[in-house]
Design a protein around this motif. Structure first.
Motif, PDB file in Angstrom:
ATOM      1  N   ILE A 109       0.460  -1.364   0.206  1.00  0.00           N
ATOM      2  CA  ILE A 109      -0.142  -0.319   0.213  1.00  0.00           C
ATOM      3  C   ILE A 109       0.765   1.602  -0.025  1.00  0.00           C
ATOM      4  N   THR A 110       0.530   1.790  -1.085  1.00  0.00           N
ATOM      5  CA  THR A 110       2.160   3.545  -1.424  1.00  0.00           C
ATOM      6  C   THR A 110       1.237   4.373  -2.021  1.00  0.00           C
ATOM      7  N   PHE A 111       1.747   5.462  -2.232  1.00  0.00           N
ATOM      8  CA  PHE A 111       1.473   6.619  -2.479  1.00  0.00           C
ATOM      9  C   PHE A 111       1.776   6.797  -4.533  1.00  0.00           C
ATOM     10  N   ALA A 112       2.744   5.255  -4.381  1.00  0.00           N
ATOM     11  CA  ALA A 112       3.169   5.300  -5.104  1.00  0.00           C
ATOM     12  C   ALA A 112       2.599   5.049  -6.367  1.00  0.00           C
ATOM     13  N   LYS A 118       5.286  -0.307 -10.775  1.00  0.00           N
ATOM     14  CA  LYS A 118       5.094  -1.466 -10.895  1.00  0.00           C
ATOM     15  C   LYS A 118       6.793  -2.120 -11.750  1.00  0.00           C
ATOM     16  N   PRO A 119       7.102  -1.077 -11.891  1.00  0.00           N
ATOM     17  CA  PRO A 119       8.593  -1.703 -13.052  1.00  0.00           C
ATOM     18  C   PRO A 119       8.970  -2.595 -11.731  1.00  0.00           C
ATOM     19  N   HIS A 120       9.114  -2.354 -10.701  1.00  0.00           N
ATOM     20  CA  HIS A 120      10.451  -2.878  -9.311  1.00  0.00           C
ATOM     21  C   HIS A 120       9.233  -4.110  -9.291  1.00  0.00           C
ATOM     22  N   TYR A 121       8.429  -3.468  -9.065  1.00  0.00           N
ATOM     23  CA  TYR A 121       6.895  -5.164  -8.140  1.00  0.00           C
ATOM     24  C   TYR A 121       7.344  -5.744  -9.827  1.00  0.00           C
ATOM     25  N   ALA A 122       7.999  -6.101 -10.880  1.00  0.00           N
ATOM     26  CA  ALA A 122       7.527  -6.941 -12.025  1.00  0.00           C
ATOM     27  C   ALA A 122       8.665  -7.545 -12.694  1.00  0.00           C
ATOM     28  N   GLN A 123       9.182  -8.059 -11.785  1.00  0.00           N
ATOM     29  CA  GLN A 123      10.245  -8.799 -11.976  1.00  0.00           C
ATOM     30  C   GLN A 123       9.720 -10.176 -12.476  1.00  0.00           C
ATOM     31  N   GLU A 124      10.382 -10.989 -13.132  1.00  0.00           N
ATOM     32  CA  GLU A 124       9.919 -13.060 -13.105  1.00  0.00           C
ATOM     33  C   GLU A 124      10.360 -13.220 -11.937  1.00  0.00           C
ATOM     34  N   ALA A 125      12.347 -12.888 -11.370  1.00  0.00           N
ATOM     35  CA  ALA A 125      12.783 -13.357 -10.259  1.00  0.00           C
ATOM     36  C   ALA A 125      11.655 -14.016  -8.548  1.00  0.00           C
ATOM     37  N   HIS A 132      -2.830  -3.953  -9.433  1.00  0.00           N
ATOM     38  CA  HIS A 132      -2.561  -2.832  -8.623  1.00  0.00           C
ATOM     39  C   HIS A 132      -4.711  -2.755  -8.942  1.00  0.00           C
ATOM     40  N   ALA A 133      -4.942  -1.514  -7.549  1.00  0.00           N
ATOM     41  CA  ALA A 133      -5.934  -0.824  -7.941  1.00  0.00           C
ATOM     42  C   ALA A 133      -5.204   0.573  -7.128  1.00  0.00           C
ATOM     43  N   ALA A 134      -6.870   1.406  -7.881  1.00  0.00           N
ATOM     44  CA  ALA A 134      -6.708   3.592  -7.384  1.00  0.00           C
ATOM     45  C   ALA A 134      -7.109   2.638  -6.292  1.00  0.00           C
ATOM     46  N   CYS A 135      -7.039   4.289  -4.906  1.00  0.00           N
ATOM     47  CA  CYS A 135      -8.205   3.644  -3.935  1.00  0.00           C
ATOM     48  C   CYS A 135      -8.562   5.744  -2.923  1.00  0.00           C
ATOM     49  N   GLY A 136      -9.296   5.961  -3.311  1.00  0.00           N
ATOM     50  CA  GLY A 136      -9.711   7.202  -2.748  1.00  0.00           C
ATOM     51  C   GLY A 136     -11.262   7.851  -2.809  1.00  0.00           C
ATOM     52  N   ASP A 137     -11.211   8.240  -2.200  1.00  0.00           N
ATOM     53  CA  ASP A 137     -12.594   8.781  -2.096  1.00  0.00           C
ATOM     54  C   ASP A 137     -13.091   8.965  -2.921  1.00  0.00           C
ATOM     55  N   GLY A 141      -9.816  16.530  -5.945  1.00  0.00           N
ATOM     56  CA  GLY A 141      -8.117  17.082  -4.887  1.00  0.00           C
ATOM     57  C   GLY A 141      -7.340  16.382  -4.238  1.00  0.00           C
ATOM     58  N   ALA A 142      -8.317  14.938  -3.893  1.00  0.00           N
ATOM     59  CA  ALA A 142      -7.354  13.980  -2.508  1.00  0.00           C
ATOM     60  C   ALA A 142      -6.583  13.184  -3.847  1.00  0.00           C
ATOM     61  N   PHE A 143      -5.621  12.544  -2.434  1.00  0.00           N
ATOM     62  CA  PHE A 143      -4.626  11.918  -2.822  1.00  0.00           C
ATOM     63  C   PHE A 143      -5.363  11.109  -3.126  1.00  0.00           C
ATOM     64  N   HIS A 144      -4.778  10.019  -4.134  1.00  0.00           N
ATOM     65  CA  HIS A 144      -4.985   8.726  -3.964  1.00  0.00           C
ATOM     66  C   HIS A 144      -3.604   7.465  -3.871  1.00  0.00           C
ATOM     67  N   TYR A 145      -4.582   6.516  -2.860  1.00  0.00           N
ATOM     68  CA  TYR A 145      -3.357   5.503  -2.852  1.00  0.00           C
ATOM     69  C   TYR A 145      -3.598   4.341  -3.822  1.00  0.00           C
ATOM     70  N   PHE A 146      -2.539   3.019  -3.663  1.00  0.00           N
ATOM     71  CA  PHE A 146      -1.791   2.430  -4.491  1.00  0.00           C
ATOM     72  C   PHE A 146      -1.828   1.059  -3.509  1.00  0.00           C
ATOM     73  N   LEU A 147      -2.869  -0.154  -4.262  1.00  0.00           N
ATOM     74  CA  LEU A 147      -3.130  -0.827  -3.324  1.00  0.00           C
ATOM     75  C   LEU A 147      -2.502  -2.280  -4.670  1.00  0.00           C
ATOM     76  N   TYR A 148      -1.322  -2.842  -4.200  1.00  0.00           N
ATOM     77  CA  TYR A 148      -0.510  -3.622  -5.476  1.00  0.00           C
ATOM     78  C   TYR A 148      -0.595  -5.365  -4.345  1.00  0.00           C
TER      79      TYR A 148
END
Length: 174
Positions: A109-112, A118-125, A132-137, A141-148
């Protein structure tokens, strides 16, 4: 890095009675142990996320909330992270993959935003799939956070494989 977040306790209260939390700070872990001493299913350990002291395939779920963001805090260009930050991220994610059981789930869970993370997570090794999904209200004008969500033992989508490979390509010549 659990920090002083109540998330572990909240999970315990929801019925997850086997929760292990780690942080790099001995003072933080001591305070959390004292605060939640009445919850026997909560365990606390001083540990570095780059070198987890758990055996292979120890966990069904690994959850991080903003901990990986610390690895990127000094980066000045999220489109072009330093080799040091990329290596630190790879090391941590390799450790997460190592301690996950087959079929286990890594939740981040991150604001990234996806184009940065995704390039960091998407490693076959790492041996996991990636969603992933975007979450927010919904407020523009609100910041969204992301669930991977990464699932150990499931393949990456070919588009994610290509995205992950881009992270490790050498820069073009000047």
């Amino acid at each position: 890095g659990c920090g002083n977040s109540a998330l572990s306790h909240d999970l315990h209260e929801l019925g997850y009675t086997d929760v292990t939390s780690i942080d790099f700070s001995p003072a933080c872990i001591a305070a959390m142990r004292a605060r939640y001493a009445r919850c026997p299913g909560l365990r606390w350990a001083v540990m570095d996320i780059r070198a987890l002291a758990f055996p292979d395939a120890s966990f069904d779920v690994v959850l991080e909330k903003g901990t990986l963001d610390v690895l990127m805090v000094e980066e000045t260009d999220p489109w072009d992270v330093s080799p040091q930050a990329a290596a630190a991220m790879r090391r941590v994610l390799a450790e997460v993959s190592r301690v996950l059981r087959p079929g286990g789930c890594f939740i981040s869970i991150t604001f990234a935003q996806p184009h940065f993370r995704k390039p960091h997570y998407a490693q076959e090794a790492f041996g996991w799939s990636l969603r992933h999904a975007a979450c927010g209200d919904g407020d523009a004008g609100a910041f969204h956070y992301f669930l991977y969500v990464m699932r150990k033992g499931q393949p990456l989508d070919p588009r994610d494989v290509a995205l992950g490979r881009r992270l490790h390509q050498p820069p073009p010549p000047p």
